[in-house]
Design an enzyme around this catalytic site. Structure first.
Site, short mmCIF file in Angstrom:
data_model
loop_
_atom_site.label_atom_id
_atom_site.label_comp_id
_atom_site.label_asym_id
_atom_site.label_seq_id
_atom_site.Cartn_x
_atom_site.Cartn_y
_atom_site.Cartn_z
N ASN A 154 0.69 -1.44 0.21
CA ASN A 154 -0.02 0.06 -0.02
C ASN A 154 0.82 1.18 0.01
OD1 ASN A 154 0.47 -0.39 2.77
ND2 ASN A 154 -1.12 0.36 3.42
N GLU A 250 4.82 -3.95 12.05
CA GLU A 250 3.75 -2.95 11.90
C GLU A 250 2.72 -3.47 11.22
OE1 GLU A 250 4.00 0.27 12.70
OE2 GLU A 250 6.16 0.77 13.23
N CYS A 284 -3.26 1.64 6.70
CA CYS A 284 -3.60 1.06 7.98
C CYS A 284 -4.05 1.79 8.89
CB CYS A 284 -2.04 0.41 8.53
SG CYS A 284 -0.74 1.70 8.24
N GLU A 378 -10.54 -5.12 10.19
CA GLU A 378 -10.04 -4.08 9.39
C GLU A 378 -10.52 -3.97 7.94
OE1 GLU A 378 -5.86 -4.47 8.29
OE2 GLU A 378 -5.46 -2.36 8.40
#
Ligand code: NAP
Length: 475
Positions: A154, A250, A284, A378
């Site tokens: 992304n 992460e 994110c 998510e």
């Protein structure tokens, strides 16, 4: 517009390597082939680790590392448009956002160069204990060793930058595996590193089957640190499998934002519309769950919904486009399924919820139960939910009611409310009167709970990528 790059080899030990097998990189928007990239496997991964090991036998002094990093920042500036077009072509990221990413990568390299020049250990006050009298104690920050880096699709440039620039600043050689769908920005960056004078072996870039390359990075003991950005599913497994390495994760989020009745609603409506749908929600920290104090729920809706309707959906290469495609059809269909699930459970789709051509429209859902996937997982797509609340306690409980903990936000004009929320929201970062999608590259950025176990931002990453060695000297 397609990227200028059409064929790319891998960088191993300073050589551009053609393996004879190729991976096709396709535009997520048109499906057209953007480029072909040489495909690496286990053998190339071993060679890359050998090269990194050999490189680290001759450490680069800090000033040289800093100069290389500054040069790369300069080259990114000079080739800014080409870099942005590459991101746009391979990730389907609208040009506006791709240009921002290209600029941010310059910043990541610049801040990393500062770290290379300023990284030091500490003086230990030895005579603070009787036994230490007559001794000098200090710590050195030694490079941890070879860094294995795995990055997601992304932010194909700047998240790669957040791995390789601090690693080089710390004096570590890197073996990088970018996402297979978006390897071109990483390879372009590798080209710039080489041009900037990075000697062979310090950066090696492999594109290929994730598990094949990942397995070697996990198993080879010479790789001392794995830095991973991506999904929790992959990340936590990597950590389990490498108990003796440092594994920095992460991961994702289900980003909440709280809107108090005393907030500047015009400003909130504008910021949320931008930050829930930029890059089709594939960040994110894309705004996903919006909690609005009941007294101003309708007022916020009246400001927010027109801004969402005004977003331009279309070709990411078009200058006007705000919302482009999802990375692939599978992701798009998954998000559509989650929207349908919410609809079937009685939630109200206020905007979007349908395809516009091949693209998913920006979608706003109200009255979605907390346990629906659009709320509790998510989404990673152009979807947000709106929920009314009565008290701040309730809002904080709802925001915290997730396994994730990356960033959260609150809009309020009361300092006391803002600071109480900052203390009680269980996230790695809390934004006040700014969308929680906000990030600059020198910030400590990372999550708690399922969202990760580290902080990126060069000053923090460099510490992770070095080890403190104590030196005691008898005077
Ligand atoms: P992903 O599917 O987990 O992939 C991330 C990287 O891991 C890719 O390079 C992928 O390679 C690789 N990978 C997959 N399986 C692997 C394995 N078994 N061993 C080693 N590597 C493996 O994630 P994504 O879909 O690209 O990215 C989306 C996720 O990233 C979201 O959850 C998002 O929230 C998270 N994210 C977090 C941050 C942050 O800073 N916290 C930033 C951006 C994104 P292939 O491409 O070859 O499969």
């Amino acid at each position: 517009m397609a990227a200028t790059v059409t064929e790319r080899k891998l960088l191993i030990d300073g050589e551009w390597v053609d393996t004879g097998a190729w991976i096709e990189v396709r535009s997520p928007y048109s499906g057209e082939i953007v480029a072909r990239v040489a495909k690496a496997g286990a053998a190339e991964t071993q060679k890359a680790i050998d090269a990194a090991e050999a490189a680290m036998r001759e450490p680069l002094p800090a000033h040289q590392r800093a100069e290389i990093l500054v040069r790369v920042a300069g080259y990114l500036g000079r080739r800014h448009e080409e870099v942005a077009q590459t991101i746009c072509a391979e990730a389907g990221k609208p040009l506006k956002a791709a240009r921002l990413e290209a600029s941010r990568a310059m910043s990541t390299f610049t801040f990393s160069a500062v770290q290379a020049r300023t990284l030091t250990g500490e003086l230990v006050p030895m005579d603070a204990s009787q036994a230490g009298v007559g001794k000098l104690g200090f710590t050195l920050r030694q490079p941890i060793g070879i860094v294995g880096a795995i990055s997601p699709f992304n932010f194909p440039l700047n998240l790669v930058a957040h791995k390789i620039a601090p690693a080089l600043a710390a004096g570590c050689a890197v073996v990088l595996k970018p996402a297979s769908q978006t390897p071109l920005s990483a390879l372009l960056l590798a080209e710039l590193e080489t041009e900037a004078g990075l000697p062979p072996g310090w950066l090696n870039v492999l594109v290929g089957p994730a598990s094949e390359i990942g397995d070697i990075l996990v198993e080879d003991e010479r790789v001392k640190l794995l830095t991973f950005t991506g999904s929790g599913e992959v990340g936590w497994k990597l950590r389990e499998r490498a108990p003796r390495k440092r594994v920095n994760l992460e991961l994702g989020n289900s980003t909440p934002v709280i809107v108090e009745a005393d907030a500047d609603l015009d400003d909130v409506g504008e910021r949320l519309a931008t930050n829930a749908f930029s890059f089709a929600g594939q960040s994110c920290i894309s705004v996903q769950r919006i909690y609005v104090q009941r007294a101003v729920y309708d007022e916020l809706l009246a400001r927010f919904i027109p801004k969402v309707r005004a977003l331009e959906t279309g070709d990411p290469a078009d200058e006007e486009t705000d919302v482009g495609p999802l990375i692939d059809r599978e992701s798009r269909d998954r998000v559509l399924e989650w929207i349908d699930e919410a609809r079937a459970a009685g939630a109200d789709v206020l905007v979007g919820g349908e395809l516009e051509g091949e693209l998913l429209q920006p979608t706003v859902i109200a009255n979605a139960a907390h346990d629906l996937r659009v709320n509790c997982q998510e989404v990673f797509g152009p979807v947000c939910t709106l929920t009314a609340y009565d008290s701040l306690d309730e809002a904080i409980e709802l925001a915290n009611g997730t396994p994730y903990g990356l960033q959260a936000g609150i809009f309020t004009s009361r300092l006391k409310t803002a600071l109480a929320a900052a203390a009680r929201l269980e996230f790695g970062g809390v934004t006040i009167n700014e969308a929680p999608t906000f990030r600059t590259d020198q910030m400590p950025y990372g999550g708690v709970k399922a969202s990760g176990n580290t902080r990126e931002g060069p000053a923090w990453a460099v510490r992770e990528m070095t080890e403190e060695r104590l030196v005691v000297l008898e005077l």
